[in-house]
Write a protein that holds these residues in place. Structure first.
Motif, mmCIF file in Angstrom:
data_model
loop_
_atom_site.group_PDB
_atom_site.id
_atom_site.type_symbol
_atom_site.label_atom_id
_atom_site.label_comp_id
_atom_site.label_asym_id
_atom_site.label_seq_id
_atom_site.Cartn_x
_atom_site.Cartn_y
_atom_site.Cartn_z
ATOM 1 N N GLY A 9 16.003 69.827 58.941
ATOM 2 C CA GLY A 9 15.696 70.373 57.772
ATOM 3 C C GLY A 9 15.321 69.306 56.489
ATOM 4 O O GLY A 9 14.252 69.515 55.629
ATOM 5 N N ASN A 10 15.661 68.145 56.699
ATOM 6 C CA ASN A 10 15.448 67.119 55.783
ATOM 7 C C ASN A 10 13.917 66.604 55.953
ATOM 8 O O ASN A 10 13.392 65.241 55.190
ATOM 9 C CB ASN A 10 16.500 65.936 55.620
ATOM 10 C CG ASN A 10 16.557 65.280 57.066
ATOM 11 O OD1 ASN A 10 15.669 65.093 57.912
ATOM 12 N ND2 ASN A 10 17.610 64.440 56.950
ATOM 13 N N LEU A 14 13.556 64.026 64.189
ATOM 14 C CA LEU A 14 13.073 64.863 65.102
ATOM 15 C C LEU A 14 13.815 64.700 66.214
ATOM 16 O O LEU A 14 14.124 63.926 67.009
ATOM 17 C CB LEU A 14 11.598 64.206 65.259
ATOM 18 C CG LEU A 14 10.677 64.814 66.306
ATOM 19 C CD1 LEU A 14 10.577 66.424 65.901
ATOM 20 C CD2 LEU A 14 9.358 64.180 66.850
ATOM 21 N N THR A 15 13.954 66.095 66.815
ATOM 22 C CA THR A 15 14.766 66.100 68.101
ATOM 23 C C THR A 15 13.848 66.494 69.305
ATOM 24 O O THR A 15 12.998 67.590 68.904
ATOM 25 C CB THR A 15 15.924 67.174 68.156
ATOM 26 O OG1 THR A 15 16.903 66.603 67.259
ATOM 27 C CG2 THR A 15 16.556 67.310 69.542
ATOM 28 N N ILE A 16 13.764 65.727 70.272
ATOM 29 C CA ILE A 16 12.818 66.317 71.374
ATOM 30 C C ILE A 16 13.737 66.558 72.758
ATOM 31 O O ILE A 16 14.394 65.731 73.293
ATOM 32 C CB ILE A 16 11.904 65.028 71.718
ATOM 33 C CG1 ILE A 16 10.964 64.663 70.687
ATOM 34 C CG2 ILE A 16 10.812 65.629 72.951
ATOM 35 C CD1 ILE A 16 10.022 63.414 70.760
ATOM 36 N N VAL A 41 9.223 61.097 59.248
ATOM 37 C CA VAL A 41 10.352 61.101 60.369
ATOM 38 C C VAL A 41 10.625 59.555 60.543
ATOM 39 O O VAL A 41 9.890 58.771 60.761
ATOM 40 C CB VAL A 41 9.920 61.617 61.685
ATOM 41 C CG1 VAL A 41 10.912 61.675 62.828
ATOM 42 C CG2 VAL A 41 9.729 63.110 61.471
ATOM 43 N N ASN A 42 11.990 59.239 60.585
ATOM 44 C CA ASN A 42 12.432 57.833 60.943
ATOM 45 C C ASN A 42 13.693 57.890 61.859
ATOM 46 O O ASN A 42 14.131 56.913 62.158
ATOM 47 C CB ASN A 42 13.012 57.081 59.401
ATOM 48 C CG ASN A 42 14.327 57.987 58.630
ATOM 49 O OD1 ASN A 42 14.616 58.902 59.240
ATOM 50 N ND2 ASN A 42 14.207 57.493 57.280
ATOM 51 N N CYS A 43 14.109 59.034 62.318
ATOM 52 C CA CYS A 43 14.862 58.910 63.554
ATOM 53 C C CYS A 43 14.416 60.029 64.566
ATOM 54 O O CYS A 43 14.141 61.234 64.265
ATOM 55 C CB CYS A 43 16.442 59.513 62.683
ATOM 56 S SG CYS A 43 17.790 59.709 63.731
ATOM 57 N N TYR A 44 14.564 59.728 65.761
ATOM 58 C CA TYR A 44 14.299 60.334 66.876
ATOM 59 C C TYR A 44 15.581 60.764 67.785
ATOM 60 O O TYR A 44 16.034 59.677 68.240
ATOM 61 C CB TYR A 44 13.160 59.834 67.566
ATOM 62 C CG TYR A 44 11.892 59.654 66.799
ATOM 63 C CD1 TYR A 44 10.830 60.493 66.931
ATOM 64 C CD2 TYR A 44 11.921 58.736 65.690
ATOM 65 C CE1 TYR A 44 9.654 60.381 66.125
ATOM 66 C CE2 TYR A 44 10.722 58.334 64.954
ATOM 67 C CZ TYR A 44 9.704 59.174 65.403
ATOM 68 O OH TYR A 44 8.565 59.181 64.331
#
Length: 101
Positions: A9-10, A14-16, A41-44
């Motif tokens: 939401g923020n 990103l979740t793959i 996006v800064n967190c995967y």
């Protein structure tokens, strides 16, 4: 084999999610999952809960994601690995490049 991407939401996480065999046949689908996403996006997170198999081309794709995310400063976490997938990641010394949970 399916690759699904979902943005938090923020807009910064990103979740793959990878289901089935993670091999070269997933190359384009995996790249599309993160390349077309906002630069915010800064967190995967790579969710391998449904991943049954991982080969060397999949390891290369994970490295491409890491480069895209910022290289040494990248925040990439691999989660929900089964025992076989975890063993491949460990043998490949990926715990030095990624957070593996």
């Amino acid at each position: 084999m399916t690759v699904q991407a979902s943005l938090a939401g923020n807009g910064r996480e990103l979740t793959i999610k990878i289901d089935g065999r993670f091999d070269f046949s997933a190359h384009q689908e995996f790249r599309d999952a993160y390349e077309g996403v906002s630069s915010q996006v800064n967190c995967y997170t790579v969710d391998m809960g449904g991943t049954s198999y991982l080969d060397s081309s999949a390891l290369g794709m994970l490295l491409l994601l890491r480069d895209h995310a910022g290289g040494d400063s990248a925040d990439v976490t691999i989660v929900n690995c089964n025992q076989d997938v975890r063993k491949i990641l460990t043998i490949s010394n990926f715990e030095q490049l990624f957070k593996i949970q």
